[in-house]
Design a protein around this motif. Structure first.
Motif, PDB file in Angstrom:
ATOM      1  N   THR A 199     -14.434  -1.780  -2.970  1.00  0.00           N
ATOM      2  CA  THR A 199     -15.399  -1.942  -1.885  1.00  0.00           C
ATOM      3  C   THR A 199     -16.380  -0.782  -1.858  1.00  0.00           C
ATOM      4  OG1 THR A 199     -13.873  -3.205  -0.507  1.00  0.00           O
ATOM      5  CG2 THR A 199     -15.657  -2.051   0.629  1.00  0.00           C
ATOM      6  N   PHE A 200     -15.847   0.433  -2.029  1.00  0.00           N
ATOM      7  CA  PHE A 200     -16.704   1.612  -2.011  1.00  0.00           C
ATOM      8  C   PHE A 200     -17.667   1.613  -3.200  1.00  0.00           C
ATOM      9  CE2 PHE A 200     -17.622   6.065  -3.001  1.00  0.00           C
ATOM     10  CZ  PHE A 200     -18.245   6.427  -1.815  1.00  0.00           C
ATOM     11  N   VAL A 201     -17.180   1.234  -4.370  1.00  0.00           N
ATOM     12  CA  VAL A 201     -18.031   1.183  -5.560  1.00  0.00           C
ATOM     13  C   VAL A 201     -19.142   0.148  -5.369  1.00  0.00           C
ATOM     14  CG1 VAL A 201     -18.092   0.553  -8.010  1.00  0.00           C
ATOM     15  CG2 VAL A 201     -16.280   2.048  -7.139  1.00  0.00           C
ATOM     16  N   THR A 202     -18.786  -1.009  -4.825  1.00  0.00           N
ATOM     17  CA  THR A 202     -19.790  -2.047  -4.573  1.00  0.00           C
ATOM     18  C   THR A 202     -20.864  -1.539  -3.624  1.00  0.00           C
ATOM     19  OG1 THR A 202     -18.175  -3.809  -4.932  1.00  0.00           O
ATOM     20  CG2 THR A 202     -20.158  -4.379  -3.685  1.00  0.00           C
ATOM     21  N   ILE A 245     -17.596   5.637   4.636  1.00  0.00           N
ATOM     22  CA  ILE A 245     -16.942   6.813   4.040  1.00  0.00           C
ATOM     23  C   ILE A 245     -15.587   7.059   4.699  1.00  0.00           C
ATOM     24  CG2 ILE A 245     -17.168   9.274   3.538  1.00  0.00           C
ATOM     25  CD1 ILE A 245     -19.177   7.309   2.107  1.00  0.00           C
ATOM     26  N   ASP A 246     -15.526   6.940   6.024  1.00  0.00           N
ATOM     27  CA  ASP A 246     -14.256   7.142   6.731  1.00  0.00           C
ATOM     28  C   ASP A 246     -13.202   6.137   6.266  1.00  0.00           C
ATOM     29  OD1 ASP A 246     -15.373   9.212   8.145  1.00  0.00           O
ATOM     30  OD2 ASP A 246     -15.615   8.088  10.026  1.00  0.00           O
ATOM     31  N   LYS A 247     -13.644   4.903   6.012  1.00  0.00           N
ATOM     32  CA  LYS A 247     -12.718   3.869   5.555  1.00  0.00           C
ATOM     33  C   LYS A 247     -12.146   4.221   4.180  1.00  0.00           C
ATOM     34  CE  LYS A 247     -12.429  -1.166   4.998  1.00  0.00           C
ATOM     35  NZ  LYS A 247     -13.192  -2.451   5.088  1.00  0.00           N
ATOM     36  N   ALA A 248     -12.995   4.736   3.303  1.00  0.00           N
ATOM     37  CA  ALA A 248     -12.522   5.142   1.972  1.00  0.00           C
ATOM     38  C   ALA A 248     -11.588   6.339   2.071  1.00  0.00           C
ATOM     39  CB  ALA A 248     -13.726   5.463   1.073  1.00  0.00           C
ATOM     40  N   HIS A 249     -11.899   7.272   2.968  1.00  0.00           N
ATOM     41  CA  HIS A 249     -11.007   8.415   3.185  1.00  0.00           C
ATOM     42  C   HIS A 249      -9.645   7.950   3.697  1.00  0.00           C
ATOM     43  CE1 HIS A 249     -14.488  11.531   3.671  1.00  0.00           C
ATOM     44  NE2 HIS A 249     -14.034  11.499   2.434  1.00  0.00           N
ATOM     45  N   GLY A 307      -7.345   6.710   1.190  1.00  0.00           N
ATOM     46  CA  GLY A 307      -6.902   7.687   0.202  1.00  0.00           C
ATOM     47  C   GLY A 307      -7.535   7.529  -1.166  1.00  0.00           C
ATOM     48  N   VAL A 308      -8.719   6.880  -1.226  1.00  0.00           N
ATOM     49  CA  VAL A 308      -9.346   6.656  -2.531  1.00  0.00           C
ATOM     50  C   VAL A 308     -10.542   7.563  -2.773  1.00  0.00           C
ATOM     51  CG1 VAL A 308      -8.579   4.259  -2.618  1.00  0.00           C
ATOM     52  CG2 VAL A 308     -10.827   4.792  -1.622  1.00  0.00           C
ATOM     53  N   LEU A 309     -10.960   8.327  -1.746  1.00  0.00           N
ATOM     54  CA  LEU A 309     -12.137   9.181  -1.862  1.00  0.00           C
ATOM     55  C   LEU A 309     -11.760  10.599  -1.476  1.00  0.00           C
ATOM     56  CD1 LEU A 309     -15.287   9.249  -2.262  1.00  0.00           C
ATOM     57  CD2 LEU A 309     -15.460   8.940   0.221  1.00  0.00           C
ATOM     58  N   THR A 314      -9.995   9.524  -5.844  1.00  0.00           N
ATOM     59  CA  THR A 314      -8.642  10.085  -5.808  1.00  0.00           C
ATOM     60  C   THR A 314      -7.636   8.932  -5.796  1.00  0.00           C
ATOM     61  OG1 THR A 314      -8.686  10.183  -3.392  1.00  0.00           O
ATOM     62  CG2 THR A 314      -9.303  12.174  -4.569  1.00  0.00           C
ATOM     63  N   PRO A 315      -6.540   9.069  -6.589  1.00  0.00           N
ATOM     64  CA  PRO A 315      -6.384  10.094  -7.623  1.00  0.00           C
ATOM     65  C   PRO A 315      -7.383   9.854  -8.749  1.00  0.00           C
ATOM     66  CG  PRO A 315      -4.662   8.437  -7.797  1.00  0.00           C
ATOM     67  CD  PRO A 315      -5.415   8.118  -6.549  1.00  0.00           C
ATOM     68  N   PRO A 316      -7.711  10.909  -9.514  1.00  0.00           N
ATOM     69  CA  PRO A 316      -8.737  10.771 -10.550  1.00  0.00           C
ATOM     70  C   PRO A 316      -8.390   9.686 -11.570  1.00  0.00           C
ATOM     71  CG  PRO A 316      -8.204  13.079 -10.168  1.00  0.00           C
ATOM     72  CD  PRO A 316      -7.170  12.276  -9.440  1.00  0.00           C
TER      73      PRO A 316
END
Length: 212
Positions: free
Chosen positions: A89-92, A134-138, A141-143, A187-189
């Motif tokens: 979702t974040f990448v899109t 951004i908060d959703k990605a945080h 745990g993916v950002l 994250t994780p890389p």
């Protein structure tokens, strides 16, 4: 219910409006000091058609920025409404922002006109929506947590300055550097092969040629 079809005159006005705004974006992103007549020439319409829609160049610049902010908001809302895995979702979201190239207008037009309260409200809504993405990605745990929503304004501006050759080549290079950026944020890389070829020999040198 579906909207009623527009009359011939209204449809033509809508087409002219789209032509004018596309031309204005191209002209003023390239040169914010260009006269409004350059927009009319690029759009292939008479100067009177512009002044029927906009009282001044500032009005046109405000409309451009409002359209850009509205696009940014729609992209964020679409991302928040999606059901894909959090990182996808974040990448899109990021790819859609870069493809829309809304931040090119920020670089070119900031400080060239006086914002209205309506424009400032759009900017506030935009900031709120991007912060939520951004908060959703945080939260998922993916950002990486040390990057904030305010960082992304400057990161997207940096990507919007990548311009080489044709629009297709510009898009290809932006995709490549966006992928590199996203790899550094995940994250994780997890590293994937970068899309598109790197800059070719001469792709930077040729911009020193007059008229390139």
């Amino acid at each position: 219910m579906p909207a009623a079809p527009m009359s011939g005159r209204r449809a033509q006005a809508a087409r002219n409006d789209e032509l004018i705004m596309n031309a204005a974006r191209e002209v003023f992103v390239a040169d914010p000091t260009a006269p409004i007549a350059a927009v009319a020439e690029r759009a292939g319409v008479g100067i009177s058609a512009l002044y029927r829609r906009f009282g001044s160049k500032e009005d046109m610049l405000r409309r451009l920025c409002a359209d850009g902010l509205a696009t940014y908001i729609r992209i964020a809302e679409t991302a928040l409404a999606g059901t894909d895995p959090p990182w996808d979702t974040f990448v899109t979201f990021a790819r859609a922002v870069v493809a829309a190239d809304t931040h090119a207008m920020t670089i070119s037009l900031a400080g060239t006109f006086t914002p209205t309260p309506e424009l400032m409200e759009l900017a506030r809504r935009c900031d709120e929506q991007v912060r939520t993405v951004i908060d959703k990605a945080h939260a998922a745990g993916v950002l990486r947590t040390d990057v904030t929503h305010t960082d992304f304004g400057l990161l997207f501006e940096q990507l919007s300055t990548v311009r080489r050759g044709s629009p297709a080549r510009t898009a290809e290079l932006r995709e490549r550097y966006l992928a590199l950026l996203l790899d550094s944020l995940r994250t994780p890389p997890q590293h994937a092969p970068l899309p598109g070829p790197p800059p070719r020999p001469g792709e930077f040198a040729d911009r020193w040629e007059k008229g390139s």
